[in-house]
Design a protein around this motif. Sequence first.
Motif, short mmCIF file in Angstrom:
data_model
loop_
_atom_site.label_atom_id
_atom_site.label_comp_id
_atom_site.label_asym_id
_atom_site.label_seq_id
_atom_site.Cartn_x
_atom_site.Cartn_y
_atom_site.Cartn_z
N PRO A 126 95.60 -78.96 119.74
CA PRO A 126 95.92 -78.36 121.02
C PRO A 126 95.18 -79.04 122.16
N TRP A 127 95.76 -78.96 123.31
CA TRP A 127 95.08 -79.47 124.48
C TRP A 127 95.23 -78.48 125.62
N VAL B 255 95.71 -75.91 128.53
CA VAL B 255 96.78 -74.94 128.70
C VAL B 255 97.04 -74.74 130.18
N SER B 256 98.31 -74.80 130.55
CA SER B 256 98.62 -74.67 131.96
C SER B 256 99.02 -73.24 132.36
N GLY B 257 98.95 -72.33 131.40
CA GLY B 257 99.21 -70.93 131.75
C GLY B 257 100.69 -70.60 131.77
N GLN B 258 101.03 -69.51 131.14
CA GLN B 258 102.42 -69.07 131.08
C GLN B 258 102.42 -67.56 131.25
N ASP B 259 103.62 -67.03 131.30
CA ASP B 259 103.65 -65.59 131.55
C ASP B 259 103.34 -64.75 130.33
N GLY B 260 103.23 -63.50 130.60
CA GLY B 260 102.64 -62.42 129.81
C GLY B 260 102.84 -62.36 128.31
N PRO B 261 102.16 -61.43 127.73
CA PRO B 261 102.21 -61.28 126.28
C PRO B 261 103.54 -60.70 125.80
N HIS B 262 104.01 -61.22 124.71
CA HIS B 262 105.24 -60.66 124.14
C HIS B 262 105.03 -60.40 122.67
N GLU B 263 105.36 -59.24 122.26
CA GLU B 263 105.34 -58.92 120.85
C GLU B 263 106.77 -58.99 120.34
N GLU C 213 103.61 -69.80 124.45
CA GLU C 213 103.36 -69.09 123.21
C GLU C 213 104.29 -69.53 122.07
N TRP D 286 94.87 -73.14 116.97
CA TRP D 286 96.15 -72.76 117.61
C TRP D 286 96.19 -71.28 117.91
N THR E 148 98.44 -65.09 125.31
CA THR E 148 99.08 -63.77 125.20
C THR E 148 98.11 -62.60 125.25
#
Lengths: 165, 382
Positions: free
Chosen positions: A14-15, A17-25, B259, B287, B295
């Motif tokens: 991994p390298w 992280v540019s950030g993404q939207d919210g948590p999803h289950e 994610e 990871w 998340t």
Amino acid sequence: MSAAMSRTATRFRPWGVSGQDGPHEAKENLVKYLLLKHYRGAPAPASGCAPMDQWTPAEIDAHIRYMKDFATRLEGTGEFVDAQGLSPDGMFVRYDGEGRPPVVDGPFPETKDLIAGWMVIDVESQDRALELAGELSAAPGQGGEPICEWLEVRPIMEAPATVTE
Amino acid sequence: VNESLLREMIPAVIGVLVRRGADFASAEDAVQDALVSALHTWPEREPTDPKAWLVTAAWRKFVDRARSDSSRRGREVAVEAQPAAGPAPQADDTLALYFLCAHPSLPSASAVALTLRAVGGLTTRQIATAYLVPEATMAQRISRAKKRIAGEQLDRPGDLATVLRVLYLIFNEGYGGDLDLAAEAIRLARQLATLIDEPEVAGLLALMLLHHARRASRTGPDGRLVPLAEQDRSLWDTRLIEEGVGVLQQALSRDRLGEYQAQAAVAALHADAPTSAETDWVQIVEWYDELLRLTGSPVVRLNRAVAIGEADGPRAGLAELAALDPALPRHAAARAYLHERAGDVAAAAELYVEAARAATSVAERDHLTRQAARLRQLPRDA
């Protein structure tokens, strides 16, 4: 093969992280619930209502209409799956050894629990299942008052999800 | 009839009707009617130009319905039976349909159903069968969903995150009756990847491919669940794994992690290991760290704890688990597993029983019960 694999593996490091939207289950699908109506075996109804055969025909009609309307409404909301009534005249049956007919016994009048029928609903939360069971339990009885009978609410097992690990 | 070819045409046909002036809800209904007719009549006489046939049939149904609606209301019909040739349909229509059907205002189950019908080209009956509800219930679910998005325009950019979540939900449903929902989800994700160039779309596609590749090994002959460590890796579909890894690497190289890419990376590392013992758990933990940062999900935390148990030993994993809410799904199962790894067989058996009580599927409950039974058969001093 294994050389290719290890090369793959190093490139998976991994390298930043540019950030993404919210948590999803992943588990947001509907869950089916069984609403069980008991002839016997459930706690006594809060209303202390007399058995149905002591009601007036109009009271019985109103009760049945309520149940039908309830099912129709749930079909309209896309939550209805099934509703069935059961005859109280059940029998108990069991295997009785090779070459012998099964043993049939009952009905046992003293059996503690007797299921009267069920409804299966497909809803997005347990809260919704409880809300609907509460409404179903408000079906009118004698004098048009809600009978407030206890309904048993049981989640139905799902298919196992594909991704679990 | 090649049913999958027929289904692929559905979103484009809806697009044509909308471009000719039909509203989305009516257009979608009309196309569904045309699809059902096609499934009935094509086996006997397949048209030379299937798409033109669908457009004509759907438009006719749309006009008929609009007429009967307007005569009911005593008003003039605003649509022509023979429309002027409209503008050529664009590939954009299909992408717009993905966004509309997975509109954030819709409950997930409705978005799933609408996506399968309007984008996937499935009939209401097929969807109802797959989700084990009556056809009338599914029809209502879809029609309510369409009412809810009635005011939305087809040409607005949508929320990609909800589209991906809907496809992931479809994938996770697995088999539904005759319908292979996992394969359908992969088809829709593949198509989406050709319509929009986003690393997370590729990440989701890779995730699906990598899980799908292991499908044959995930269940035993009697339908029992086979845990990852015990799966027969010779049953894994190496072609799908190769494709999944390729799609993922290309996505990761763009340096916009999300994610689905992180989850796919975990799946790729599992797929990469020639044997369970050779799994690169250290990297898997890394990871999960990324995934957690993305998340904040407690479910990810739980999976990460199990991975730590593999990378740093079961005691380390149990220490991580101890900090988590025991009410989390599969918390007892994870504890049971790590206790067994730590050699605490009696506690592990108890925990497997507890986990079985909390299971939400019969297959999982039976699997966990079997684990408890297996441990209790072991000699006392093992």
